[in-house]
Enzyme design. Structure first.
Site, PDB file in Angstrom:
ATOM      1  N   TYR A 144       0.837  -1.209   0.000  1.00  0.00           N
ATOM      2  CA  TYR A 144       0.000   0.000   0.000  1.00  0.00           C
ATOM      3  C   TYR A 144       0.869   1.255   0.000  1.00  0.00           C
ATOM      4  CZ  TYR A 144      -3.752   3.175   1.563  1.00  0.00           C
ATOM      5  OH  TYR A 144      -4.661   4.191   1.669  1.00  0.00           O
ATOM      6  N   GLY A 147       3.069   1.447  -3.109  1.00  0.00           N
ATOM      7  CA  GLY A 147       2.185   1.597  -4.281  1.00  0.00           C
ATOM      8  C   GLY A 147       1.721   3.039  -4.393  1.00  0.00           C
ATOM      9  N   LYS A 148       1.314   3.606  -3.266  1.00  0.00           N
ATOM     10  CA  LYS A 148       0.833   4.993  -3.261  1.00  0.00           C
ATOM     11  C   LYS A 148       1.973   5.976  -3.540  1.00  0.00           C
ATOM     12  CE  LYS A 148      -3.605   4.790  -2.207  1.00  0.00           C
ATOM     13  NZ  LYS A 148      -4.666   5.476  -2.952  1.00  0.00           N
ATOM     14  N   SER A 188     -14.219   2.123  13.366  1.00  0.00           N
ATOM     15  CA  SER A 188     -15.314   1.165  13.153  1.00  0.00           C
ATOM     16  C   SER A 188     -15.221   0.010  14.153  1.00  0.00           C
ATOM     17  CB  SER A 188     -15.306   0.656  11.710  1.00  0.00           C
ATOM     18  OG  SER A 188     -14.006   0.361  11.297  1.00  0.00           O
ATOM     19  N   THR A 209      -0.824   7.679  18.792  1.00  0.00           N
ATOM     20  CA  THR A 209      -1.826   8.710  18.498  1.00  0.00           C
ATOM     21  C   THR A 209      -2.244   8.667  17.025  1.00  0.00           C
ATOM     22  OG1 THR A 209      -0.256  10.412  17.846  1.00  0.00           O
ATOM     23  CG2 THR A 209      -0.777  10.255  20.205  1.00  0.00           C
ATOM     24  N   GLN A 275       2.880   7.645  15.978  1.00  0.00           N
ATOM     25  CA  GLN A 275       2.196   8.944  15.972  1.00  0.00           C
ATOM     26  C   GLN A 275       1.816   9.275  14.554  1.00  0.00           C
ATOM     27  OE1 GLN A 275       5.409  11.445  17.569  1.00  0.00           O
ATOM     28  NE2 GLN A 275       3.957  12.095  19.106  1.00  0.00           N
TER      29      GLN A 275
END
Ligand code: NAD
Ligand code: UDP
Length: 313
Positions: A144, A147-148, A188, A209, A275
């Site tokens: 991820y 890839g980004k 969620s 955090t 963080q």
């Protein structure tokens, strides 16, 4: 009024973006392969004559005529993007090449939904856009993150090489109605656990955090970024700078859901950043934007949504 393509439009962020673009009288084509998206997210948009749904995987080329492309297609939750990591990298990289190629051919403006994960486990705090990041190239989150990062590289190369009107936004943790129930994300998970009276699973000691941005604030910023007339291409951080520990979030959710759930501590996943907080000075300056919705207000709407979802099951 513009004709807009939203890839990943049946997902959490994409569906809210489609809705807002339609509200503002644009035409919207939603492209999605339903890897993590859901038809229920866009069900109420199907009757709108300005809305069109195309089932398509963006790792394959696509030809459509639009003015603006919002490229959001990509699973975003670790549980989802780690299910098929090779496909995740393909979606980010081949997907970006296909969408940039399309934008070039039809002379459309194109916005990339990048992520705070390009900063990895940051050693600079809070993270300004000029920070290059601290990313593991071979870990479980790399499909991820890298890839980004590669998608950002492609966007900037298309801009340098082909003078294309690009926009890149780096989205920080966002929450709200239509997040998937099983996505394992902290907001969620905690809300569902609290509503079911199950233990609230804090990974690690809960001192890490995060900053939580409500979906409506993000959508507003993405549309402003696409429409900005200053040729401001980014990358720009979009997030809520108010920082909370995961333990604080757990306590808030339990209280707001009126739950009797207890806290259970579990091991911290590998490469879990300590963080994360956006520096949004650039978004304030260039877009005149800052988030408006406080955590309590956003949590209230999100808890209401999950209550409805759970009552349907
Ligand atoms: P999501 O999983 O709800 O939505 C992603 C959508 O893309 C889904 O509808 C999925 O079916 C679709 N998709 C996946 N692969 C595809 C492919 N190959 N072709 C076509 N469609 C495909 O996730 P989200 O939270 O709505 O995230 C949307 C975008 O925002 C992603 O690019 C993500 O990286 C980025 N982002 C999200 C967050 C966040 O906090 N939610 C943070 C940073 C960045
Ligand atoms: N987290 C947690 N309990 C959960 C889910 C997540 O303590 O049930 C923690 C997780 O370890 C991380 C933070 O909450 O430190 C945010 O996790 P999430 O997956 O939502 O987002 P990301 O790590 O991508 O910021």
């Amino acid at each position: 009024m513009a004709k807009c393509l939203v890839t990943g439009g049946a997902g959490f962020i994409g569906s809210h973006l489609c809705e807002k673009l339609l509200e503002q009288k644009n035409e919207v084509i939603c492209v999605d392969n339903f890897f993590t998206g859901a038809k229920r997210n866009i069900a109420r948009l199907l009757a709108n004559p300005n809305f069109e749904l195309v089932r398509h995987d963006i790792t394959f080329p696509l030809y459509l005529e639009v003015d603006e492309i919002y490229n959001l297609a990509c699973p975003a939750a670790p549980i989802h993007y780690q299910r098929d990591p090779v496909q995740t990298t393909k979606t980010s990289v081949h997907g970006a090449i296909n969408m940039l190629g399309l934008a070039k051919r039809i002379k459309a403006k194109i916005l990339q939904a990048s992520t705070s994960e390009v900063y990895g486990d940051p050693i600079v705090h809070p993270q300004p856009e000029s920070y290059w990041g601290n990313v593991n190239p071979i870990g479980p989150r790399s499909c991820y993150d890298e890839g980004k990062r590669c998608a950002e590289t492609l966007f900037f190369d298309y801009w340098r090489q082909h003078k294309m009107p690009i926009r890149v936004v780096r989205i920080f943790n966002t929450y709200g109605p239509r997040m998937t129930v099983d996505d394992g994300r902290v907001v969620s998970n905690f809300i569902i656990q609290a509503l079911r009276g199950e233990d609230i699973t804090i990974y690690g000691d809960g001192s890490q955090t995060r900053s939580f941005q409500y979906i409506d604030d993000l959508v507003e910023a993405m549309i402003r970024m696409m429409g900005n007339k200053n040729d401001f291409i980014g990358p720009v951080n979009l997030g809520n700078p108010k920082e909370f520990t995961i333990k604080e979030l757990a306590e808030k959710v339990v209280e707001m859901a009126g739950s009797k759930s207890k806290i259970a501590y579990k091991p911290l996943p590998e490469d879990d950043p300590k963080q994360r907080q956006p520096d949004i000075a650039l978004a304030k300056k260039e877009l005149g934007w800052e988030p408006k919705i406080p955590l309590e207000e956003g949590l209230k709407k999100t808890i209401k949504y999950f209550k409805e979802i759970l009552s349907e099951k």
